[in-house]
Design a protein around this motif. Structure first.
Motif, PDB file in Angstrom:
ATOM      1  N   TRP A  70       0.825  -1.213   0.000  1.00  0.00           N
ATOM      2  CA  TRP A  70       0.000   0.000   0.000  1.00  0.00           C
ATOM      3  C   TRP A  70       0.861   1.266   0.000  1.00  0.00           C
ATOM      4  O   TRP A  70       0.336   2.368  -0.113  1.00  0.00           O
ATOM      5  CB  TRP A  70      -1.007   0.011   1.149  1.00  0.00           C
ATOM      6  CG  TRP A  70      -0.430  -0.054   2.531  1.00  0.00           C
ATOM      7  CD1 TRP A  70      -0.215  -1.180   3.283  1.00  0.00           C
ATOM      8  CD2 TRP A  70       0.012   1.040   3.350  1.00  0.00           C
ATOM      9  NE1 TRP A  70       0.326  -0.862   4.499  1.00  0.00           N
ATOM     10  CE2 TRP A  70       0.470   0.488   4.584  1.00  0.00           C
ATOM     11  CE3 TRP A  70       0.059   2.424   3.172  1.00  0.00           C
ATOM     12  CZ2 TRP A  70       0.984   1.283   5.612  1.00  0.00           C
ATOM     13  CZ3 TRP A  70       0.566   3.205   4.210  1.00  0.00           C
ATOM     14  CH2 TRP A  70       1.014   2.640   5.412  1.00  0.00           C
ATOM     15  N   SER A 110       4.180   3.044  -2.092  1.00  0.00           N
ATOM     16  CA  SER A 110       4.479   2.975  -3.523  1.00  0.00           C
ATOM     17  C   SER A 110       5.521   1.911  -3.855  1.00  0.00           C
ATOM     18  O   SER A 110       6.547   1.772  -3.192  1.00  0.00           O
ATOM     19  CB  SER A 110       4.975   4.328  -4.023  1.00  0.00           C
ATOM     20  OG  SER A 110       5.335   4.229  -5.383  1.00  0.00           O
ATOM     21  N   THR A 111       5.246   1.203  -4.919  1.00  0.00           N
ATOM     22  CA  THR A 111       6.197   0.216  -5.425  1.00  0.00           C
ATOM     23  C   THR A 111       7.376   0.887  -6.137  1.00  0.00           C
ATOM     24  O   THR A 111       8.316   0.200  -6.539  1.00  0.00           O
ATOM     25  CB  THR A 111       5.491  -0.750  -6.389  1.00  0.00           C
ATOM     26  OG1 THR A 111       4.769   0.028  -7.352  1.00  0.00           O
ATOM     27  CG2 THR A 111       4.515  -1.642  -5.647  1.00  0.00           C
ATOM     28  N   SER A 112       7.341   2.199  -6.259  1.00  0.00           N
ATOM     29  CA  SER A 112       8.499   2.872  -6.867  1.00  0.00           C
ATOM     30  C   SER A 112       9.731   2.765  -5.967  1.00  0.00           C
ATOM     31  O   SER A 112      10.843   3.065  -6.389  1.00  0.00           O
ATOM     32  CB  SER A 112       8.198   4.341  -7.171  1.00  0.00           C
ATOM     33  OG  SER A 112       8.035   5.089  -5.984  1.00  0.00           O
TER      34      SER A 112
END
Lengths: 504, 504
Positions: B117, B119-121
């Motif tokens: 939840w 950021s996957t950045s």
């Protein structure tokens, strides 16, 4: 024994000293656009303008969002923008994908999977991870593009990003303002040619600023010709001649070379390109009257001719050898024998002219006579054309036309007969097309040449070219010498010679 | 009205002047390794050494090839290498994927799809396209890693590449050499703690050098404590205090802030963290005797206490309000009422001590008395523990223990009872665990504290920690506050306090 690289330091030092200063121009995008698939459009897509690019200042993007900017024309340069970020919390890096398009297909079609036999690492996309937001982002790699597709791959849900002040720092060593050709209806055709050359003129004459970004000898000759009558950065031609002279392998002038990280040859050798070194030097001396450079490099010309004559010519006839690259055109079915025979004649004649101009006492008269006789043996009097192992091709007529082994009108006729023959092997690239046009021109058929140039280059413009393409077949927008049109170069200097013909 | 950022320039100027010089150390990888899935290993993989990393000098890679280097320990820094290229023709860019691993899962498990939840950045991978080959490659982004997986995505078939002189330029502002603790069997446990702090000490105390790379107030207190007895870069603590003081919103000291591109607060506000500002300042003054900084920032402490007392305290009892972030631990089920009550007591007591030390005439005696009474109301005499809305948790006992509202032995007993209760809400993070340990320590149970610390931090070391992890549950290596362990930080400064306890 591995081939030895013959590095001649004085030549490289001379080349280094001639490195041009590049000019940088700030370019702003015109529009944000989309592309709609269109079976009727040559480039397979029709552009739809969404809004003026200045309105990007008010647009905020999240993960999964994307847009395409259109700079309104092709440039070689560096993309930059100010990446603004606003929201509850700007709490993570932004991961972006940037795809640089010379043509619409670049930015809307999938690159993968690809059948390309050259490396897919050329595909013009890259990822950028921006850690510090908001902030200025300068993409360090140089790209060649009109369009940029920007995909926001990952940001957090707590903030959005805004792309402000998107710019391209366009770069070139073609700095001179070129006057349009007076009283001609070729203006747009010429503009596209000049733009093509400008975007390829960097610290060397690159073949294409997207791919290979490399100095090729065959391309150099054509770029130099256009340059003499347009941007006139003649020192750049000189620099390239010295680079080729300074980096030979087993005495051979190689087909292409790289400037960076330091000047070096590629592994490619092309016989017809090497022979064209002689022609390129002659034309340089003619354009500049730089006798001293001509004298300095004439020894290489002699070496090229005498070494290759010994290796490839028997009784005035070119001997094809397996495993040697004869380029002439990107065409799988083309028989290159007649063309190569003609290239030998052309190179020997050029060397003789050059020697006369430089007041150097060599005499290739007998070689030229024998090679010309050998060429004439390929001429079919009944058909009025040259045959290459029985094959009829445009290329054979073109190169023979430049060898001038027949009266001019017969060469013109040979070209026209071949072009009217639907079974003839045609030209796949503007490179080969150039030689067809040049042969017409040099044999007195100026009007036919210009009509054909208008039709061919104008056709490319009508079909959507901002800069001239490396490969062009009017019947197939996906034709590629590399088995994948995404690996074609769409700004390719060997295609810019219409701007030369218009100024002759 | 939107909350106003209260930027106090003199504080920011003071912070700016305290920016530390970073030290850079060149680190070489030890081995090239692979990982074998292993159900019995806590981190799910067992490392297999393939060869010494120095042998990479002889290895040549093509598209599709990959390898993992192991630097032998965790560092924060910049990767660089010399990318050599050899073959018939080095004719295209190299496209690489680099994945930076703090733990094995980072380099061998797929990041996508992710349920995270946040950021996957943050996932520690990036693409690099190298245009000029051979040549030096310096990855400009800072990473935190022990392992680097290098994948050769695309090169041409005409050449191979070799990764020479792979290095990490490790970076930190923790420059002092720290002596090991004398006569103790905690050496490795301590080393891991010191390494954790070192890799988080940059131009601020970062929470984790991989994620969030940000100064958090709650983390700062713990880092500062360890710093005073180890690296002693006390100006870095001062700098961070000034940054928090200089960047408030609606008077509030926010939970975290960013340094770059310029100092600014994040949107996060955490009440317990703000109250700990007072404790952090007190401890800074105690450690340094820097009375002038104490005096300069004491007004902010008063504001914190008086503003929050008015907002949250009624008749000596903490009033929970919806929509406010009370941190205490990453635990979905934890009731934070008792803990927050205790944090108020702790903050008021710290402010009183600080005022006394600074010779400032404030008197919080009555507030402390009422808050303490309110705290005692939560104590269940029969069970010997504090209840938070009926819930038994480790956190409630820990924070009450630091509020010192009961005799020491009763606090120790409350902690031990809760820890022995399998239904109690336990600590999910080393942050919360720290407060359990600190409460034991500060209530005279030094041995119990160290035994627990040894068990807990030693357990992490035994399970493969090179640096201490942000989140740690002995029964689940994939536990994550973010619903994806790949987004955990595995070098997290709030977990380094064992090195403080060992030196008390």
């Amino acid at each position: 024994m591995a081939p030895a690289e013959t590095v001649q330091i004085p030549f490289l030092t001379a080349a280094e000293a001639l490195t041009p200063k590049l000019s940088y121009t700030e370019e702003r995008p015109k529009d944000v656009v989309t592309f709609v698939p269109d079976d009727k459009a040559f480039l397979r897509h029709t552009k739809v303008v969404q809004y003026n690019a200045s309105r990007l200042e008010d647009k905020w993007f999240s993960s999964g969002d994307e847009f395409i900017v259109d700079f309104g024309g092709h440039r070689t340069g560096y993309l930059s923008f100010y990446l603004d970020a606003q929201g509850e919390n700007v709490d993570c890096p932004a991961r972006l994908r940037l795809t640089f398009g010379e043509v619409p297909g670049d930015v809307v079609e999938d690159f993968y999977p690809s059948k390309s036999w050259i490396s897919t690492s050329w595909f013009p996309h890259e990822e950028a991870k921006i850690d510090e937001l908001p902030g200025q982002v300068n993409i360090p790699r140089r790209h060649a593009f009109r369009y940029v597709r920007v995909q926001v791959l990952e940001v957090s849900s707590k903030f959005k990003i805004c792309f402000r002040k998107i710019k391209c720092y366009a770069v070139t060593s073609a700095c001179k303002k070129v006057a349009p050709v007076e009283g001609c209806d070729f203006n747009l055709i010429d503009t596209v040619g000049l733009r093509t050359l400008r975007d390829c003129m960097q610290t060397v004459f690159e073949d294409g600023p997207r791919r290979d970004r490399r100095l090729w000898l065959g391309d150099l000759r054509l770029q130099a010709l256009v340059n003499y009558v347009t941007f006139q950065n003649n020192d750049l031609v000189k620099r390239c001649l010295y680079l080729f002279a300074g980096l030979r392998m087993d005495q051979k002038v190689m087909a292409s070379l790289y400037e960076r990280p330091e000047p070096r040859v590629s592994g490619d050798y092309i016989l017809d390109y090497e022979l064209l070194f002689v022609v390129t030097l002659l034309e340089y001396v003619e354009a500049t009257n730089d006798i001293s450079t001509g004298r300095e490099l004439f020894g290489i010309c002699q070496n090229i001719l005498e070494r290759n004559h010994q290796e490839y010519i028997k009784d005035g006839i070119f001997q094809m050898k397996p495993g040697v690259w004869y380029f002439i055109d990107w065409h799988d079915d083309l028989d290159r024998f007649a063309s190569m025979q003609a290239v030998f004649v052309i190179a020997f004649k050029a060397a003789q002219s050059l020697a006369n101009k430089l007041d150097i006492g060599v005499d290739y008269t007998e070689d030229i006579r024998l090679l010309s006789e050998g060429s004439l043996a390929l001429y079919d009097e009944d058909k009025g054309i040259f045959l290459s192992n029985g094959q009829i091709s445009w290329a054979s007529q073109a190169w023979m036309g430049l060898a001038h082994v027949l009266p001019q009108e017969q060469h013109v006729r040979a070209i026209q007969i071949a072009m009217q023959n639907p079974n003839a092997i045609r030209a796949n690239t503007p490179y080969c097309y150039h030689y067809v046009l040049e042969a017409l021109f040099k044999n007195g058929a100026r009007d036919a040449c210009l009509a054909l140039a208008k039709d061919y280059f104008g056709g490319m413009v009508d079909r959507g070219a901002d800069t001239y393409w490396e490969a062009y077949r009017e019947d197939d927008s996906t034709f590629s010498p590399y088995d994948d049109h995404h690996n074609n170069s769409f700004c390719h200097a060997w295609s810019c010679t219409v701007s030369w013909f218009l100024r002759l």
